[in-house]
Every structure is written in C-alpha cells, then in structure tokens.
Design a protein around this motif. Structure first.
Motif, PDB file in Angstrom:
ATOM      1  N   MET A  66       0.954  -1.241  -0.052  1.00  0.00           N
ATOM      2  CA  MET A  66      -0.656  -0.104   0.222  1.00  0.00           C
ATOM      3  C   MET A  66       0.684   1.303   0.249  1.00  0.00           C
ATOM      4  O   MET A  66       0.770   2.854  -0.505  1.00  0.00           O
ATOM      5  CB  MET A  66      -0.775  -0.161   1.514  1.00  0.00           C
ATOM      6  CG  MET A  66      -2.241  -0.615   0.894  1.00  0.00           C
ATOM      7  SD  MET A  66      -2.975  -0.753   2.262  1.00  0.00           S
ATOM      8  CE  MET A  66      -3.685   1.098   2.287  1.00  0.00           C
ATOM      9  N   ALA A  67       1.701   0.757   0.806  1.00  0.00           N
ATOM     10  CA  ALA A  67       2.707   2.316   0.332  1.00  0.00           C
ATOM     11  C   ALA A  67       4.329   2.049   0.529  1.00  0.00           C
ATOM     12  O   ALA A  67       4.696   0.336   0.832  1.00  0.00           O
ATOM     13  CB  ALA A  67       3.185   2.889   2.097  1.00  0.00           C
TER      14      ALA A  67
ATOM     15  N   GLY B 214       6.284   6.866   0.917  1.00  0.00           N
ATOM     16  CA  GLY B 214       7.547   5.841   0.521  1.00  0.00           C
ATOM     17  C   GLY B 214       7.448   6.454  -1.121  1.00  0.00           C
ATOM     18  O   GLY B 214       6.911   6.666  -1.516  1.00  0.00           O
ATOM     19  N   GLY B 215       8.314   5.649  -1.551  1.00  0.00           N
ATOM     20  CA  GLY B 215       8.977   5.603  -2.639  1.00  0.00           C
ATOM     21  C   GLY B 215       7.951   4.971  -3.732  1.00  0.00           C
ATOM     22  O   GLY B 215       7.732   3.745  -3.439  1.00  0.00           O
ATOM     23  N   ARG B 216       7.626   5.719  -5.182  1.00  0.00           N
ATOM     24  CA  ARG B 216       7.300   4.831  -5.814  1.00  0.00           C
ATOM     25  C   ARG B 216       5.565   4.913  -6.044  1.00  0.00           C
ATOM     26  O   ARG B 216       4.903   4.104  -6.045  1.00  0.00           O
ATOM     27  CB  ARG B 216       7.996   3.714  -6.728  1.00  0.00           C
ATOM     28  CG  ARG B 216       9.485   4.299  -7.259  1.00  0.00           C
ATOM     29  CD  ARG B 216      10.103   3.019  -7.542  1.00  0.00           C
ATOM     30  NE  ARG B 216       9.933   2.144  -7.000  1.00  0.00           N
ATOM     31  CZ  ARG B 216      11.021   1.798  -6.347  1.00  0.00           C
ATOM     32  NH1 ARG B 216      12.076   2.692  -6.085  1.00  0.00           N
ATOM     33  NH2 ARG B 216      10.916   0.751  -4.995  1.00  0.00           N
TER      34      ARG B 216
ATOM     35  N   ILE C 172       0.798   3.242  -7.701  1.00  0.00           N
ATOM     36  CA  ILE C 172      -0.493   2.634  -7.391  1.00  0.00           C
ATOM     37  C   ILE C 172      -1.466   3.498  -7.518  1.00  0.00           C
ATOM     38  O   ILE C 172      -2.554   2.325  -8.301  1.00  0.00           O
ATOM     39  CB  ILE C 172      -0.027   2.224  -5.544  1.00  0.00           C
ATOM     40  CG1 ILE C 172       0.765   1.710  -5.651  1.00  0.00           C
ATOM     41  CG2 ILE C 172      -1.652   1.972  -5.885  1.00  0.00           C
ATOM     42  CD1 ILE C 172       0.512   1.199  -3.813  1.00  0.00           C
ATOM     43  N   HIS C 173      -1.878   4.639  -7.733  1.00  0.00           N
ATOM     44  CA  HIS C 173      -2.144   4.965  -7.654  1.00  0.00           C
ATOM     45  C   HIS C 173      -3.372   6.225  -9.060  1.00  0.00           C
ATOM     46  O   HIS C 173      -4.112   7.210  -9.088  1.00  0.00           O
ATOM     47  CB  HIS C 173      -2.636   6.058  -6.831  1.00  0.00           C
ATOM     48  CG  HIS C 173      -2.951   5.716  -4.772  1.00  0.00           C
ATOM     49  ND1 HIS C 173      -3.454   5.122  -4.677  1.00  0.00           N
ATOM     50  CD2 HIS C 173      -1.933   5.627  -4.322  1.00  0.00           C
ATOM     51  CE1 HIS C 173      -3.798   4.036  -3.609  1.00  0.00           C
ATOM     52  NE2 HIS C 173      -2.478   5.090  -3.312  1.00  0.00           N
ATOM     53  N   GLN C 174      -1.647   5.833  -9.584  1.00  0.00           N
ATOM     54  CA  GLN C 174      -2.324   6.527 -11.133  1.00  0.00           C
ATOM     55  C   GLN C 174      -3.142   6.302 -11.489  1.00  0.00           C
ATOM     56  O   GLN C 174      -3.927   7.262 -12.436  1.00  0.00           O
ATOM     57  CB  GLN C 174      -0.786   6.550 -12.338  1.00  0.00           C
ATOM     58  CG  GLN C 174      -0.605   6.756 -13.330  1.00  0.00           C
ATOM     59  CD  GLN C 174       0.141   6.321 -14.706  1.00  0.00           C
ATOM     60  OE1 GLN C 174       0.981   5.364 -14.275  1.00  0.00           O
ATOM     61  NE2 GLN C 174       0.185   6.558 -15.680  1.00  0.00           N
TER      62      GLN C 174
ATOM     63  N   PRO D  75      -0.207  -2.273 -12.096  1.00  0.00           N
ATOM     64  CA  PRO D  75       0.826  -2.780 -12.473  1.00  0.00           C
ATOM     65  C   PRO D  75       2.263  -2.958 -12.011  1.00  0.00           C
ATOM     66  O   PRO D  75       3.293  -1.386 -13.053  1.00  0.00           O
ATOM     67  CB  PRO D  75       0.653  -2.975 -14.052  1.00  0.00           C
ATOM     68  CG  PRO D  75      -0.076  -2.186 -14.502  1.00  0.00           C
ATOM     69  CD  PRO D  75      -0.857  -1.144 -12.855  1.00  0.00           C
ATOM     70  N   VAL D  76       2.653  -2.432 -10.465  1.00  0.00           N
ATOM     71  CA  VAL D  76       3.925  -1.962 -10.001  1.00  0.00           C
ATOM     72  C   VAL D  76       4.298  -2.685  -9.384  1.00  0.00           C
ATOM     73  O   VAL D  76       3.453  -2.848  -8.310  1.00  0.00           O
ATOM     74  CB  VAL D  76       3.315  -0.183  -9.553  1.00  0.00           C
ATOM     75  CG1 VAL D  76       4.651   0.184  -8.725  1.00  0.00           C
ATOM     76  CG2 VAL D  76       2.198   0.874 -10.640  1.00  0.00           C
TER      77      VAL D  76
END
Lengths: 206, 206
Positions: free
Chosen positions: B16-17, B28-30, B34-36, B166-167
């Motif tokens: 989630m983070a 957190g990084g990247r 997730i929420h793009q 897809p991350v």
C-alpha cells in the motif's frame, strides 16, 4: 521464436504456498484452495490423467492455451523434488522440463512425453536449453517462487499472468518478495474473471 | 442500514506504501504510481478541488460510486497525521471522519463538510459512531494497512475492493500481512479493469 512466460496462482495476500510446508505437505496449509478453479477444469484434469471437470469455460480455455503454448518448462529444484514424489508416472508436462539443480543427473524420461533434464550451470543456461527444446513455442518458468523471482530480476520474463484467488493464507511463501523494483516495469495487457479467480496478464517491460 | 467497506489500491507485490516512508514522503518511494489511475479521474480531482481529468470512464464511475456511498470514514492515526499536513484546507472527505487515536482532541471542522472526530476508546467504538453518523449510507474503513487489518480480523468488514496496479514496489508497507487466515473467507463478487488497474470486489464471509 517463442517468448518466456510465467503463469501462476496466488492468494489474495500474495502467497504461492501456505504455512507449515513440509515433505508431506509441499504446498502448505490451505494452499490448494488457491488452485480450486484449476482443479475444476477438464483440460487440467486430462493433463493429470484424471477424468471429469468442466470444459468450454473461460478458465478451461485459458488452461488449454497455456498447455498449448508451452514448448518447454523450467523449474527450481524444490518444485521438482516435491513433484517427483507427487506427480503421477505420466508427469503432467508432456514435453521437456529443465530443472535447476546443483546435482548432475541423467535425463529422466517419463511416460507421456515428459523428460526432465537437470541443469547445473545456472538459470541462463537452463533457459537457453529450454528455448532450443521448445522449437519455436514459448518457454514457461513454472516455479517455484524463488525461481520466478530470479528470472524476473534477471530481466528474462516477457509475459506474466497472475491468477488471483479469493483466499487468504496468512503466512507461507510469497511470490513477490524483495524484487528489484527499480528494474521491473509491468504493463497490464488483459484481465478476466470467473467466480473463483481473477486473471491478469502483464507484459514485462525492459 | 449501510455496510462497512474497504476500497484500497495495492501494487502487484501487495504494498500500500513504498519503501523509505517518512514525514516528507508519507507514501514512500514510488507508491504514488499505485494510484495513477485515480489521479487521472475527474471525480477524484474534483474531490480534491483540482480541475481536469477524464470522466465517464469505468474508473471514474467507480470513484464516483465510492464517494457517493460513503456516509462516514474511519482511519488510523498515522493516516490522519500524514493527511493533516498533506490534505488541502477543504479536506477530501466531505463528511464525518473518525480517527483512531490515543490522544483526545476536539472535533476538527474543515471547509467543505469534513469533520474529524478523534476516538480514544477503540475500533468498535469508532465504527459504532461512524455507523450512526453515516445515516444509512456505508462506512468506509479508509486505512492505513494496520487499521484495515484490525477491522478485517475483528470480522467487521462486509465488502472489500482491491485495485491492483501493474507496479512493483519491492519493499514498503504490505496491506495483507499476518491476517488470521482461518477466520477470513472472501467471495469474489466482481471484477473489471482498465489500462492502468484491475479492480476486484469481494464479499467478506462470516
């Protein structure tokens, strides 16, 4: 030339195998529930020499396509060790299987077209041999989790299908753990579902 | 009477983070990747007081429905602490939010209809208050991961929607970790996808 793919089932909490795995229970507690949708499919049962199951469904067609495209398989030693005692005499691969191991061994020919080849010089060598053996079809990296991660981290996977089952295991062996995130990019290319599972297809970008 | 639901985005590897979370980087990084799919939706942007985005898509309709059904929110203290400094003055909830905390504090009224209530006597109390405040609409357990797990383990969640992006994050805060698997049963009730995400709906069985 075929491509290299992974096709694997996981629980909702990301496990490929459940807790308390051991020689008598290679998949661990409750992990068979991840694959319930598979066991109901005629194509899978036929591959294992079992009767029954449903055909003509989305799930069954999907399994049929995976078998049809697989010209060769690559698997880790633990998956092989567990399968060696669990698979029927007619092993369910019906083609060449390359086993990553540190112990040299003569090829092991099984009824029904499966031959296990034991590769002691690393994942690149196993994949190179599998590609030749696949004769233009695709190569499946069968598992287990660690082997899949090694090939992912090495940038050797082209396509990745995840079968997400509505099951919580709580503990066990995670499929995706400690991957090199900065190197890995996925593009979602498809998605479908039946009552027992959601299938998601990804292309792994380089 | 409304139901209690979770609606949450995760990476392919279940986070989630991302890694290296801190005051300057709460997710957190990247993890924003997730929420793009969310940030591209007009309904979400409108809720944050931002212009632009696409509407009329499957993703946008889904976000619209989540906002419409949410009569009240419940969140953990860390999610609130992170949001307190990050949300605009017009906080993006537009309704009552019950914050689980050990520190009593007067309700905090924000522009646009959001009021934060601070609950010091546990998750059952927060949920009971949220249900009353929701006035027949549903209650959303907003997060973070720990709060969602507590309510899941307490058998208080009726519906659970997962947005699988897809991350790969490689490390960070997992949504599902150490759940009481023997108590939790999910039934998959729906599934859909767009280019950037696969949505899966579950009913949590008692």
């Amino acid at each position: 030339m075929g491509i290299v793919f992974v096709d694997v089932g996981v629980s909702l909490d990301g496990y490929m195998a459940g807790p308390n795995r051991g020689p008598d229970n290679p998949m661990g507690g409750r992990a068979m529930s991840i694959h319930q949708w598979v066991f109901e499919c005629a194509s899978f049962r036929e591959h294992l020499g079992m009767k029954g199951g449903v055909s003509g469904t989305l799930d069954d067609d999907l399994i049929k396509r995976v078998f049809a495209r697989s010209g060769a398989n690559v698997m880790g030693r633990r998956m092989f060790d567990e399968g060696e005692v669990a698979w029927p005499e007619e092993a369910p691969f019906h083609g060449p299987v390359f086993v990553l191991t540190h112990h040299a061994r003569e090829p092991w020919v099984r009824k029904g077209g499966t031959t296990f080849y034991f590769v002691t010089d690393g994942i690149e060598s196993a994949l190179a041999q599998a590609k030749i053996a696949a004769k233009g079809k695709d190569v499946r990296i069968s598992g287990g989790a660690e082997t899949i991660r090694e090939y992912l981290d090495a940038g050797q996977i082209d396509e990745f299908t995840l079968h997400l089952a509505p099951v919580v295991l709580g503990d066990g062996l995670r499929l995706m753990d400690g991957l090199s995130a900065e190197k890995l990019k996925f593009e979602q290319t498809g998605s479908s579902s039946s009552a027992l599972v959601t299938h998601v297809d990804y292309r792994v970008l380089r």
